[in-house]
Design an enzyme around this catalytic site. Structure first.
Site, short mmCIF file in Angstrom:
data_model
loop_
_atom_site.label_atom_id
_atom_site.label_comp_id
_atom_site.label_asym_id
_atom_site.label_seq_id
_atom_site.Cartn_x
_atom_site.Cartn_y
_atom_site.Cartn_z
CG ASP A 179 -3.58 6.19 0.81
OD1 ASP A 179 -4.51 5.52 1.24
OD2 ASP A 179 -3.25 7.30 1.28
CG HIS A 196 -8.04 0.35 6.05
ND1 HIS A 196 -8.14 0.07 4.71
CD2 HIS A 196 -7.42 1.53 6.14
CE1 HIS A 196 -7.61 1.06 4.03
NE2 HIS A 196 -7.15 1.96 4.87
CG ASP A 197 -10.29 3.84 5.15
OD1 ASP A 197 -9.57 3.93 6.15
OD2 ASP A 197 -9.88 4.00 3.99
CG ASP A 205 -2.04 0.87 1.23
OD1 ASP A 205 -1.95 1.91 0.59
OD2 ASP A 205 -3.05 0.52 1.86
CD GLU A 232 -8.43 5.05 -0.75
OE1 GLU A 232 -9.24 4.92 0.16
OE2 GLU A 232 -7.40 5.73 -0.61
C1 GLC Z 1 -6.90 6.31 2.40
C2 GLC Z 1 -6.72 5.21 3.42
C3 GLC Z 1 -7.05 5.73 4.79
C4 GLC Z 1 -6.09 6.87 5.11
C5 GLC Z 1 -6.18 7.96 4.04
C6 GLC Z 1 -5.03 8.93 4.12
O1 GLC Z 1 -8.22 6.61 2.22
O2 GLC Z 1 -7.52 4.11 3.07
O3 GLC Z 1 -6.98 4.74 5.78
O4 GLC Z 1 -6.40 7.41 6.36
O5 GLC Z 1 -6.14 7.43 2.73
O6 GLC Z 1 -3.85 8.32 3.72
#
Ligand code: GLC
Length: 600
Positions: A251, A378-379, A147, A317
């Site tokens: 990310d 995880h979010d 990641d 993402e």
């Molecule tokens: C993404 C991750 C999240 C993180 C954010 C900032 O959305 O999934 O967990 O807090 O980016 O990096």
């Protein structure tokens, strides 16, 4: 009607109570009520079969390293703990693991704030552990996906420390610094909003300037208009590719570039973040997200990974409309191989809604474009908790996720039905939870808002032993409290029970692996007429095989027309079913039963 409730209440609550904004796009929350539940037309539209790709058969498992397995007894998961459980993952049947970040980090956002991209954070282990983990994974034919937070670093990163030190530092332009607005530069440079709410600018007194951050104030955005930054990050990619990693989860990639002129974003009536648009918290975000430069950047990343053999994987993402997401794949499929499609994480559990989403995705991303199917991460609130812990419904969702065309991504613990936990905001480990400690509990409850992401990140439940078998130290205080459900919901117990959700996942993954149509077949929704409110049906079609998937989303028994003569049963969510009787031309499904069958 519920739509109205959400909109009015949140508009009022946000505008009146939370002048600094309220929720992050990536927040776990129930947004299903805002989705339309219109039935689609279940036509016979087919998409052609995928081109052969070494990645078409990926089944990704997401590990949140802090929470998977602790080998040292300090209450925090680590790399050696993961190595201990690789056999479990192999037995489950996945063939790739995406690890949330374990690079060196002050852990302000639990690894999404990197201070050294070239090393492992000590709580997770060392580079030696990493090398062993990769070797053990490759020995089991599993791909390793790291990641990579490219958009921002930690405020503790030496690049940022240099950059912040003075206006004429060589790294000043590595981040986005600007003068404030008049009077006296005391207002932020423009109206951009950070995703968790509030202004996206942080003031630094020593140089009397503001720095831009898209997420949290300790995660300053890198300036990708500076070629040195690009080069530095491309070097990071190459370092890990040279070590042998198989791909990256990128990310918040949609935030890489911002408007050069820093024009103000327009007002939008969008209140909460959604999975269909970037507009939220009354801001259109047209100048800070999904810029054309960012789509080009996806292609540049692809050029880098394409220098390696075998094929390396890029999974973005990114958020926006499906048309915007499509652009990340590149005009000739020469961008990212895939992006997360999050709609299932918030859509209501209704076959008509799912059919509509699938129809839209298949239209926007026909083969060889690869969709992904995600239920939790995880979010976000764990999927099974959105289903009020109904295991039968969870098995239907798993059957759907693992039989669609595209890459399924399973969040650790999903396969055993691990639920979300409730945590107080005041003691939240998640910085976003701490930001909102002042939000009254009753309001969160009423609006079903989960303002801390701790609830979906609790330690994996391996057994009914102390610490749920997560840590060798039975007295340790684990970094997040283990869910009280661990005595009933755990790997050891479910392994022994043929009807457990764990065994349902294992059977599904085996069937996916053994049937070419489920790996590489095209997708076609099946017409269901009157039963479309209760059931979802589709086929996966390959030149060598056609497989049918029939899912009953209702608590009633249903009788459906059988599409073929003499069907052979491949799978049922009900472990007791022995065969399929279609002698009268119909198929009978039990309540919440899903079946997979093929022509004899
Ligand atoms: C993404 C991750 C999240 C993180 C954010 C900032 O959305 O999934 O967990 O807090 O980016 O990096």
């Amino acid at each position: 009607m519920r739509n109205c409730k959400w909109y009015v209440v949140l508009a009022l609550a946000t505008a009146l109570l939370f002048p600094h904004g309220i929720v992050a796009r990536d927040f776990p929350m129930h947004t299903g009520a805002r989705q339309s539940t219109e039935s689609p037309s279940l036509g016979e539209k087919r998409t052609p079969a995928s081109k052969e790709s070494s990645l078409a058969d990926l089944v990704i498992y997401q590990i949140y390293p802090r929470s998977f397995k602790d080998s040292t007894g300090d209450g925090v998961g680590d790399l050696r703990g993961i190595i201990e459980e690789l056999d479990y993952l192999q037995e489950l049947g996945i063939n790739a693991i995406w690890f949330s970040p374990f690079f060196t980090s002050p852990q302000g956002d639990h690894g999404y704030d990197v201070s050294d991209y070239y090393d492992i954070s000590p709580e997770y282990g060392t580079m030696v552990d990493f090398d062993e983990l990769m070797e053990e994974m490759h020995a089991r034919d599993m791909k390793m996906i790291l990641d990579l937070p490219l958009n921002h670093t930690s405020i503790e990163h030496p690049w940022f420390k240099d950059s912040a030190s003075s206006k004429d530092n060589a790294k000043r332009d590595w981040y986005i610094w600007r003068d404030g607005k008049k009077p006296n530069g005391k207002a932020p440079p423009n109206n951009w909003k950070a995703i968790p709410g509030g202004s996206a600018w942080r003031y630094f007194k020593n140089t009397d300037q503001w720095v831009y951050f898209h997420f949290l104030p300790f995660q300053p955005d890198l300036n990708y208009r500076n070629p040195e930054v690009k080069e530095a990050m491309f070097n990071v990619l190459q370092f890990w590719l040279n070590k042998g990693v198989d791909g990256f989860r990128l990310d918040i990639l949609h935030a890489i570039y911002e408007d050069e002129q820093l024009r103000d974003d327009s007002f939008s009536w969008a209140v909460l973040p959604s999975d269909k648009t970037t507009a939220s918290l009354f801001t259109a975000h047209q100048y800070d997200l999904n810029l054309p430069e960012t789509y080009d950047f996806a292609m540049e990343l692809r050029e880098i990974v394409d220098e390696y053999q075998p094929e390396r994987f890029l999974l973005g993402e990114v958020f926006g409309s499906i048309e915007e997401l499509r652009k990340y794949y590149g005009p000739e499929n020469n961008g990212l191989q895939s992006v997360f499609l999050f709609e299932f994480t918030s859509a209501p559990f209704k076959p008509g809604k799912y059919a509509e989403i699938l129809g839209r995705i298949e239209e926007a991303l026909p083969p060889p474009y690869m969709p992904t199917y995600v239920l939790s991460n995880h979010d976000r609130v764990r999927f099974i908790s959105r289903l009020r812990n109904n295991l039968d419904k969870a098995k239907i969702a798993a059957t759907m996720q693992l039989t669609l065309r595209g890459v399924p991504i399973i969040y650790y613990g999903e396969e055993i039905g691990m639920p979300n936990s409730a945590f107080k905001l005041s003691t939240s480990q998640d910085p976003i939870g701490r930001k909102y400690t002042w939000v009254p509990r009753f309001l969160c409850k009423w609006l079903k808002l989960s303002l801390t992401r701790d609830g979906c990140r609790t330690p994996m439940q391996w057994s009914d032993k102390p610490t749920a078998g997560f840590s060798p130290n039975s007295h340790v205080k684990t970094w997040l409290k283990i869910s009280d459900t661990y005595r009933e919901i755990n790997v050891a117990k479910e392994r022994e029970d043929p009807s457990s959700i764990l065994n349902c996942y294992k059977r599904l993954l085996k069937i996916r692996k053994d049937n070419v149509a489920l790996q590489a077949g095209s997708f076609a929704l099946q017409e269901l007429d009157k039963l479309r409110g209760k059931c979802l049906a589709y086929r996966r079609i390959h030149e060598e095989q056609t497989v049918f998937i029939y899912l009953n989303f209702s608590k009633d028994k249903v009788r459906l027309k059988c599409p073929i003569e003499r069907p052979t049963l491949l799978f049922s969510t009900s472990a007791d079913r022995v065969g399929l009787d279609s002698s009268d031309g119909t198929l009978r499904l039990g309540p919440f039963e899903g079946i997979i069958f093929e022509k004899q």
